[in-house]
Design a protein around this motif. Sequence first.
Motif, short mmCIF file in Angstrom:
data_model
loop_
_atom_site.label_atom_id
_atom_site.label_comp_id
_atom_site.label_asym_id
_atom_site.label_seq_id
_atom_site.Cartn_x
_atom_site.Cartn_y
_atom_site.Cartn_z
N TYR A 59 0.82 -0.91 -0.08
CA TYR A 59 0.04 -0.05 0.15
C TYR A 59 1.00 1.32 0.14
CZ TYR A 59 -3.48 -3.41 1.49
OH TYR A 59 -4.38 -4.37 1.48
N THR A 67 0.08 5.46 0.33
CA THR A 67 -0.91 6.31 0.51
C THR A 67 -0.56 7.82 0.41
OG1 THR A 67 -1.91 4.74 1.91
CG2 THR A 67 -2.88 7.09 2.35
N SER A 118 -1.56 11.91 1.04
CA SER A 118 -2.47 12.51 1.69
C SER A 118 -2.28 14.04 1.89
CB SER A 118 -3.13 11.93 2.88
OG SER A 118 -4.04 12.68 3.64
N THR A 131 -6.92 12.38 -0.40
CA THR A 131 -6.11 11.31 -0.15
C THR A 131 -6.11 10.26 -1.25
OG1 THR A 131 -6.40 11.38 2.29
CG2 THR A 131 -5.65 9.24 1.64
N ARG A 187 -4.72 6.23 -2.52
CA ARG A 187 -4.18 5.18 -2.18
C ARG A 187 -4.02 4.08 -3.16
NH1 ARG A 187 -6.58 1.21 2.78
NH2 ARG A 187 -8.15 0.81 0.96
N THR A 206 -2.98 0.18 -4.33
CA THR A 206 -3.03 -1.23 -3.76
C THR A 206 -2.13 -1.91 -4.74
OG1 THR A 206 -4.88 -0.81 -2.28
CG2 THR A 206 -4.14 -3.16 -2.68
N GLN A 250 -9.56 10.52 4.56
CA GLN A 250 -8.75 9.73 5.64
C GLN A 250 -8.99 10.56 6.80
OE1 GLN A 250 -4.49 9.09 5.15
NE2 GLN A 250 -5.01 6.86 5.44
N PHE A 290 -10.42 5.00 6.72
CA PHE A 290 -10.35 5.28 5.14
C PHE A 290 -11.70 5.36 4.81
CE2 PHE A 290 -9.35 4.02 0.75
CZ PHE A 290 -8.19 5.01 0.52
#
Length: 333
Positions: A193, A195, A197, A216, A218, A220, A250, A272
């Motif tokens: 992950y 992320t 933000s 934010t 993210r 994966t 987030q 999240f």
Amino acid sequence: MKNCLAALILILSICSTKLYAQVIDTIPINTKDLNIKLKRSPLPSRQGPLNFEPVKIPPFIVNAKVNYWKTKTAIGINVNQAQFSNNWKGGGVNSVAVGGLLNWKAEYNKNNYSYVSEVILQYGKIKNKDQLQKKTNDRIFWDNKASFQLSKNWFFFGSVNFESQFDSGYRYFRDNNGEEQQVLISRFMSPGYLTESIGFEYKPNKYFSTRIGTGTARQTFVLDTAVYDNKQNVFGVDKGKHFRNELAFQVVSAFDKDIFTNTNLKARYAMFIPYEDIAVKRVDHRLDVALTAKINRFMNTSLTGVILYDMDTDKKVQASQTLALGFAFVFPR
């Protein structure tokens, strides 16, 4: 002439006698309780002008540099071992467990600007007799945050963090012959992950803070297709793809304080909420808690726990807990 000399000697004798009698006859007077006022002089008195001259003091130069960085490194090693004889009637399984923790944190503060970088590395494994090796802990976490102070308790921040694991993870089961088998379900960067933000942070004191990430993103990652195991979707990534991007709102809250003497409580909660799934009310939650008590300079005991709810991995709440006793080294002391 003789008469004049005699007369002069007589006069000096008389004067000497008077002076001597005056010294002898002087009587001291006690003026303690007397109200004696001295007569002020009628003549005006005048003081001259005061002249001040500047004095040059040479500057004293201190040959020192201000270090705006503050770093801390904590290393922990836990070992657990159990051994039983073949005729031990109480039951038990021979086992060996080893765990390690590395926590590194660097903080930079200058004027209204600050930067914090924190790395958490955890890994543990256990081996029981006649069983396969199993992991007890496995985590890679790296968080970076830069912030600018807006007011006394509010900051504007931008952060980037990465999370994955070191080793492969397996699901275990017994076959028809009673033999233990394993199936691969996770690996390094499967999942992984990343992320990013930006938003606002509320920090009323040194041990508590809350980030509100209005913007934010993210990503994966699932880089190893072997973890799918005949599934069409794992960790929210469809089979045949290695990447998924989500935009979300987030909230991250952190608490780190010595609640008792030589006892520290550290917690981190992350919420999240993907913008695309607001209609279905999908919210991911993760709570990490670590309670560490220092026994002496080199030994401590710790109780850690994780509560996770992520619909991409499982529709039920996941939990883990670890109790450890081991050695700890903190730098600088």
